[in-house]
Design an enzyme around this catalytic site. Structure first.
Site, mmCIF file in Angstrom:
data_model
loop_
_atom_site.group_PDB
_atom_site.id
_atom_site.type_symbol
_atom_site.label_atom_id
_atom_site.label_comp_id
_atom_site.label_asym_id
_atom_site.label_seq_id
_atom_site.Cartn_x
_atom_site.Cartn_y
_atom_site.Cartn_z
ATOM 1 N N GLY A 172 -14.744 -13.892 40.607
ATOM 2 C CA GLY A 172 -14.939 -13.829 39.130
ATOM 3 C C GLY A 172 -16.502 -13.194 38.622
ATOM 4 O O GLY A 172 -17.237 -12.790 39.501
ATOM 5 N N SER A 173 -16.451 -12.950 37.415
ATOM 6 C CA SER A 173 -17.601 -12.267 36.834
ATOM 7 C C SER A 173 -18.980 -13.285 37.202
ATOM 8 O O SER A 173 -19.820 -12.680 37.548
ATOM 9 C CB SER A 173 -17.563 -12.032 35.343
ATOM 10 O OG SER A 173 -17.271 -13.140 34.756
ATOM 11 N N ASP A 219 -19.557 -20.926 43.106
ATOM 12 C CA ASP A 219 -18.215 -20.412 42.381
ATOM 13 C C ASP A 219 -18.208 -20.658 40.879
ATOM 14 O O ASP A 219 -18.912 -21.655 40.458
ATOM 15 C CB ASP A 219 -17.106 -20.932 42.853
ATOM 16 C CG ASP A 219 -15.972 -19.801 42.562
ATOM 17 O OD1 ASP A 219 -16.123 -18.997 42.023
ATOM 18 O OD2 ASP A 219 -14.662 -20.267 42.984
ATOM 19 N N GLY A 220 -17.804 -19.705 40.200
ATOM 20 C CA GLY A 220 -17.490 -20.071 38.716
ATOM 21 C C GLY A 220 -16.446 -20.986 38.265
ATOM 22 O O GLY A 220 -15.760 -21.715 39.307
ATOM 23 N N ASP A 234 -13.237 -22.000 35.001
ATOM 24 C CA ASP A 234 -12.545 -21.859 33.633
ATOM 25 C C ASP A 234 -12.774 -22.744 32.837
ATOM 26 O O ASP A 234 -13.139 -22.518 31.482
ATOM 27 C CB ASP A 234 -11.110 -21.184 34.004
ATOM 28 C CG ASP A 234 -10.731 -20.206 34.876
ATOM 29 O OD1 ASP A 234 -11.257 -19.086 34.343
ATOM 30 O OD2 ASP A 234 -10.219 -20.499 35.864
ATOM 31 N N LYS A 242 -9.738 -23.831 37.675
ATOM 32 C CA LYS A 242 -9.983 -22.721 38.350
ATOM 33 C C LYS A 242 -8.867 -21.908 38.432
ATOM 34 O O LYS A 242 -7.762 -22.285 38.522
ATOM 35 C CB LYS A 242 -10.854 -22.788 39.675
ATOM 36 C CG LYS A 242 -12.349 -23.421 39.262
ATOM 37 C CD LYS A 242 -13.050 -23.466 40.810
ATOM 38 C CE LYS A 242 -12.976 -22.127 41.658
ATOM 39 N NZ LYS A 242 -13.316 -21.058 40.769
ATOM 40 N N GLU A 298 -10.222 -20.277 46.888
ATOM 41 C CA GLU A 298 -11.450 -20.967 46.445
ATOM 42 C C GLU A 298 -11.342 -22.593 46.879
ATOM 43 O O GLU A 298 -12.406 -23.083 47.076
ATOM 44 C CB GLU A 298 -11.428 -20.934 44.886
ATOM 45 C CG GLU A 298 -11.833 -19.500 44.545
ATOM 46 C CD GLU A 298 -11.791 -19.225 43.018
ATOM 47 O OE1 GLU A 298 -12.281 -18.259 42.471
ATOM 48 O OE2 GLU A 298 -10.858 -19.850 42.473
ATOM 49 N N LYS A 327 -17.878 -22.812 28.870
ATOM 50 C CA LYS A 327 -16.813 -23.472 30.045
ATOM 51 C C LYS A 327 -16.979 -25.076 29.885
ATOM 52 O O LYS A 327 -15.884 -25.782 30.360
ATOM 53 C CB LYS A 327 -17.258 -22.936 31.293
ATOM 54 C CG LYS A 327 -17.069 -21.395 31.616
ATOM 55 C CD LYS A 327 -15.934 -20.848 31.149
ATOM 56 C CE LYS A 327 -15.778 -19.331 31.367
ATOM 57 N NZ LYS A 327 -16.236 -18.973 32.880
#
Ligand code: 5RP
Length: 217
Positions: A29-30, A81-82, A84, A94, A103, A121
């Site tokens: 992800g970004s 990791d990111g 949502d 996520k 992931e 988030k």
């Protein structure tokens, strides 16, 4: 500070957790992309990486960072990791990028999961973001009906196939009162590959980029 700057500062703060000789699990992800860009600056310090998607593997390789196979390494000290959505309990949703299965595998394999995210988030309760569920294609309608029984409204993510060749159902309007229990319940449905709830194995640390700098939870 813009949301992208918040993502970048959280990603750069995660670099502090990487030790010499580590193999580093890398998310998708970004926000994870900002982490990959920061990892490039210390690539000589680490032994390699485990990528959570083909896109992440491509970006790592384009920076000259070695990508290894999870089955070839013993343990994984750290995964970055990111997300949502994230709660103060470090439960996550996520899979907005569709990489939830790999992931979750990398998160499970890791001793420490550092979640990096922008301020937007952080939520009190999960579920405003539609819950992604990776499904074996032949089970699409059956799982969609199961999601309706749980009170959700499933929508097929159109024009999207996961790295594993499956589909994603994005489930809207679920009332997620107990993320651990709901994760167990959806996981055990035949045809579900992975649900995007990361509560049984949540994050260990949340680094949140905010207007006032990076906050640690
Ligand atoms: C991908 C993910 C991402 O971590 C999540 O979608 C957040 O993405 P971004 O960092 O672009 O906001 O779970 O499957």
């Amino acid at each position: 500070m813009s949301p992208n700057d918040q993502k970048r500062t959280a990603a750069e703060a995660a670099i502090e957790y990487v030790q010499s000789g580590d193999i580093v699990g890398v998310g998708t992800g970004s926000t994870a992309n900002y982490f990959i860009d920061a990892l490039k600056e210390i690539k000589g310090k680490i032994d390699g990486t485990i990528a959570s998607s083909e896109a992440t593997a491509d970006r790592l390789k384009s920076h000259g960072i070695p990508v290894m196979n999870l089955s070839e390494v013993g343990g994984l000290p750290i995964y970055v990791d990111g997300a949502d959505e994230a709660t103060h309990n470090l439960h996550l949703i996520k899979g907005g990028g569709g990489a939830l299965t790999r992931e979750k595998i990398v998160a499970h394999a890791s001793e420490k999961f550092i979640c990096i995210a922008d301020q937007s988030k952080l939520v009190d309760r999960l579920g405003a973001f539609p819950l992604p569920v990776e499904v074996i294609p032949m089970a699409q309608s059956m799982i969609a009906r199961e999601m309706v029984k749980l009170g959700g409204q499933p929508e097929l993510r159109t024009g999207f196939t996961t790295d594993n060749g499956n589909i994603i159902l994005d489930v809207y309007n679920l009332d997620i009162q107990n993320p651990v229990e709901l994760e167990r319940q959806i996981n055990q449905l035949p045809g579900v590959v992975t649900v995007g709830l990361f509560a049984i194995r949540g994050a260990d640390v949340l680094l949140l980029g905010t207007q006032d700098g990076v906050k640690k939870y």
